[in-house]
Design an enzyme around this catalytic site. Structure first.
Site, PDB file in Angstrom:
ATOM      1  N   SER A  69       0.585   7.456   2.239  1.00 43.13           N
ATOM      2  CA  SER A  69       0.276   7.853   3.599  1.00 43.13           C
ATOM      3  C   SER A  69       0.401   6.657   4.554  1.00 43.13           C
ATOM      4  O   SER A  69       1.453   6.027   4.623  1.00 43.13           O
ATOM      5  CB  SER A  69      -1.132   8.471   3.636  1.00 43.13           C
ATOM      6  N   PHE A  70      -0.655   6.326   5.301  1.00 44.64           N
ATOM      7  CA  PHE A  70      -0.601   5.215   6.238  1.00 44.64           C
ATOM      8  C   PHE A  70      -0.156   3.923   5.554  1.00 44.64           C
ATOM      9  O   PHE A  70       0.615   3.138   6.108  1.00 44.64           O
ATOM     10  CB  PHE A  70      -1.987   5.015   6.869  1.00 44.64           C
TER      11      PHE A  70
END
Length: 316
Positions: free
Chosen positions: A109-110
Site C-alpha cells: 500500500s502506502f
C-alpha cells in the site's frame, strides 16, 4: 539492539538513530543474506509482515521498519509535517545506518508507493521492487486536480492538532480492536491484533495508539503525479518489478462507485511497455491485506521473484 529467538527463526529488534529520535525495525532471516527492506502501509507498522516473512526464503535478510510516527518509531519534531518525501528520506537514512549499498524492497500500500519513489530516485541501489496491492507511485487522474486542496488541508490539520490540548484516547484492548477493525474492513481479527501489538502502548487504564495524531487521511501526505511524470519516473527504474494485485483490493475498493479503471490500466500498460521482461504482474484472490490475512496466496509468487536471477535494465 535486542535479539530474540522465535519459531520463525532469528528476530532482531533494531533501533536506528535519526535526527528527530529513532526508527524502529525488526529483522528476520540470515544476516549475511541478500537484504530486503519491508515497508508497511499507512498507519500500520512492521508487524504487517509477521505472517508473510516466515513463508519466504530464509537465506535472505529481511528488515521491516516502522515509518516515522508509526509503530515504535519516534514522532517527527513539533512543526514538521508528514509529507511523502519525508518517508522517502527515511529509507535512505535507514539503509545508510544498515550499510546497505544494494538491496530489494517490498512495500504494501502506502509503503509500496514510497518504495517506488525511492527506487526511481536512487535506481542504482534497488535490485528488486515488490509492490503489494499498490502502484509504484500515487497515480490518479482525478486526484491530481485536488493536490493543492490536500496540501492546504494537511497544513491546517497539523496546526489544529498542535493547538489542541485533547488528551490521548484510552481504550480497553477489546474496544481498541473493534474500533480498528471498523476502520480497516480488509483486516482479519487476528491480523488486527498483530498490528495493535506494535501500534499501541499499555497504560494503567487501557491502551493508547502509538501513531502521531498529526497523521490523518493518507491523501494529505501523498504526492499525486500526472501521466507525464509517471512515464518519466518509470524510465528511471533499474529494478525488476513484481506487482501483486488483490482481486478485491485497493484499486477495486477505491473505484467501487466509479467505472473508470483507466488510471490502473494505464499504469500496467506503461510498466509493461517500459520495463518489458523486468515487469511481472500477478492477480491473487483476497483483499487489500491479503499478504497478512492469507500470506500463503502470495508467498510462493514473492519467493520465486526474490530467488530469480537479476536482469539488466533495458537501454532507455
Amino acid at each position: 539492539m535486542k535479539v530474540r529467538l522465535c519459531l520463525s527463526g532469528l528476530i532482531s529488534e533494531l533501533k536506528l538513530a535519526v535526527p528527530w529520535g529513532h526508527i524502529a525495525a525488526k529483522a528476520w532471516g540470515n544476516l549475511k543474506g541478500s537484504p530486503v527492506l519491508c515497508l508497511h502501509g499507512w498507519l500500520d507498522n512492521a508487524n504487517s509482515f509477521d505472517t508473510l516473512i516466515p513463508l519466504l526464503p530464509q537465506d535472505l535478510y529481511y528488515v521491516a521498519m516502522d515509518f516515522g510516527g508509526h509503530g515504535l518509531s519516534s514522532h517527527y519534531s513539533p512543526g514538521v509535517p508528514y509529507y511523502f518525501q519525508n518517508f522517502v528520506n527515511e529509507i535512505r537514512r535507514v539503509v545508510a545506518a544498515l550499510k546497505w549499498n544494494r538491496f530489494s524492497i517490498m512495500g504494501h500500500s502506502f509503503g509500496g508507493a514510497v518504495a517506488g519513489m525511492f527506487s526511481c530516485t536512487f535506481p542504482e541501489m534497488v535490485d528488486k521492487l515488490i509492490l503489494l496491492d499498490v502502484s509504484p507511485f500515487v497515480l490518479d487522474f482525478h486526484e491530481v486536480e485536488n493536490l493543492l486542496t490536500y496540501k492546504r488541508r494537511a497544513i491546517e490539520h497539523m496546526l489544529q492538532v498542535e493547538a489542541s490540548q485533547k488528551p490521548l484516547h484510552v481504550a480497553s484492548p477489546e474496544e481498541m480492536l473493534q474500533r480498528f477493525l471498523k476502520n480497516h474492513s480488509h483486516v482479519s481479527e487476528k491480523c488486527g491484533e498483530l498490528l495493535l501489538q506494535r501500534g499501541t502502548t499499555k497504560m494503567p487504564t487501557g491502551l493508547v495508539l502509538n501513531r502521531d495524531r498529526r497523521m490523518t487521511l493518507p491523501e494529505l501526505s501523498f504526492d499525486f503525479i500526472s501521466e507525464k511524470w509517471f512515464v518519466h519516473f518509470i524510465r528511471k527504474l533499474q529494478a525488476q518489478v513484481l506487482l501483486v494485485k488483490a482481486i478485491h483490493g485497493y484499486f477495486d475498493v477505491r473505484r467501487e462507485n466509479d467505472a473508470n479503471k483507466e488510471p490502473f490500466l494505464y499504469m500496467i500498460r506503461i510498466l509493461k511497455s517500459t520495463l518489458k521482461e523486468r515487469f511481472q504482474f500477478v492477480e491473487v484472490p483476497g483483499t487489500h491485506y491479503v499478504h497478512m490475512n492469507e500470506p500463503q496466496l502470495v508467498a510462493g509468487i514473492i519467493s520465486s521473484f526474490l530467488q530469480s536471477k537479476p536482469r539488466l535494465p533495458n537501454q532507455l
